[in-house]
Write an enzyme that holds these catalytic residues in place. Structure first.
Site, short mmCIF file in Angstrom:
data_model
loop_
_atom_site.label_atom_id
_atom_site.label_comp_id
_atom_site.label_asym_id
_atom_site.label_seq_id
_atom_site.Cartn_x
_atom_site.Cartn_y
_atom_site.Cartn_z
N ARG A 144 -30.53 13.21 -21.60
CA ARG A 144 -31.09 12.28 -20.62
C ARG A 144 -32.55 12.03 -20.95
NH1 ARG A 144 -30.52 10.79 -15.00
NH2 ARG A 144 -32.20 9.33 -14.69
N ARG B 105 -27.80 5.58 -19.63
CA ARG B 105 -28.04 7.02 -19.61
C ARG B 105 -26.81 7.80 -20.06
NH1 ARG B 105 -29.94 7.01 -13.60
NH2 ARG B 105 -31.18 5.47 -14.64
N ASP C 183 -26.14 11.24 -15.57
CA ASP C 183 -26.90 11.14 -14.33
C ASP C 183 -26.16 11.97 -13.29
OD1 ASP C 183 -28.83 10.25 -12.49
OD2 ASP C 183 -27.58 8.57 -11.88
N ASP D 34 -26.63 13.52 -9.39
CA ASP D 34 -27.43 13.55 -8.16
C ASP D 34 -26.72 14.32 -7.07
OD1 ASP D 34 -29.55 11.78 -9.04
OD2 ASP D 34 -28.12 10.13 -8.85
#
Length: 160
Positions: A79, A89, A92, A94
């Protein structure tokens, strides 16, 4: 133990990076629930389609340390943080929800994540945690997905 709900996405070699990330999450946290994977268009920039999925796990880590661990996971998978925030990317990850907490913290830590208003985050969460309630809205993930204008953000189920 806290219950964390994660959104994972990639548009650069997504199957390789997502499979590897799932392996690392399982190795670190034990049993994890994994949603189906979905292909969607990039949001916020022109780029390759993304593959996204959701993971539910239990952890002894508080949201801040968990977020740090997830950033390190992203970094291990190439990343880049020296490019615009909305760009292609490799990985990712989250924290979308963590128990019923609401917080804003360092490192783009935001619970609940604003991206929950997008199909690529909401649908996978509704798949693995349909009865989970949004800490601010109060509706379940299933109710939020049922009310979502699904034609506005088409998803395609894909295999990893």
């Amino acid at each position: 133990m806290g219950h964390a709900y994660l959104s994972l996405g990639s548009n650069l070699e997504p199957r390789r990076h997502l499979r590897a990330a799932l392996g690392e999450l399982h190795a670190r946290f034990g049993a994890i629930a994994v949603s189906p994977a979905y292909r969607s268009r990039a949001v916020g920039f022109e780029g390759n389609d993304f593959i996204n999925l959701a993971v539910a796990l239990e952890t002894e880590l508080e949201p801040g340390p968990l977020n740090d661990w997830l950033h390190a996971l992203e970094d291990r998978h190439g990343r880049r943080r020296d490019v615009p925030r909305y760009s292609d990317r490799t990985l990712d990850v989250d924290i979308v929800l963590y128990d019923q907490r609401v917080l804003d913290g360092p490192g783009h830590l935001q619970i609940p994540r604003k991206e929950l208003r997008h199909a690529f985050v909401l649908r996978p969460l509704a798949d693995i945690a349909p009865q989970l309630r949004h800490p601010l809205d109060g509706r379940s993930m299933a109710e939020l997905w049922a009310a979502f204008p699904q034609e506005s953000e088409p998803l395609e189920t894909v295999s990893l």
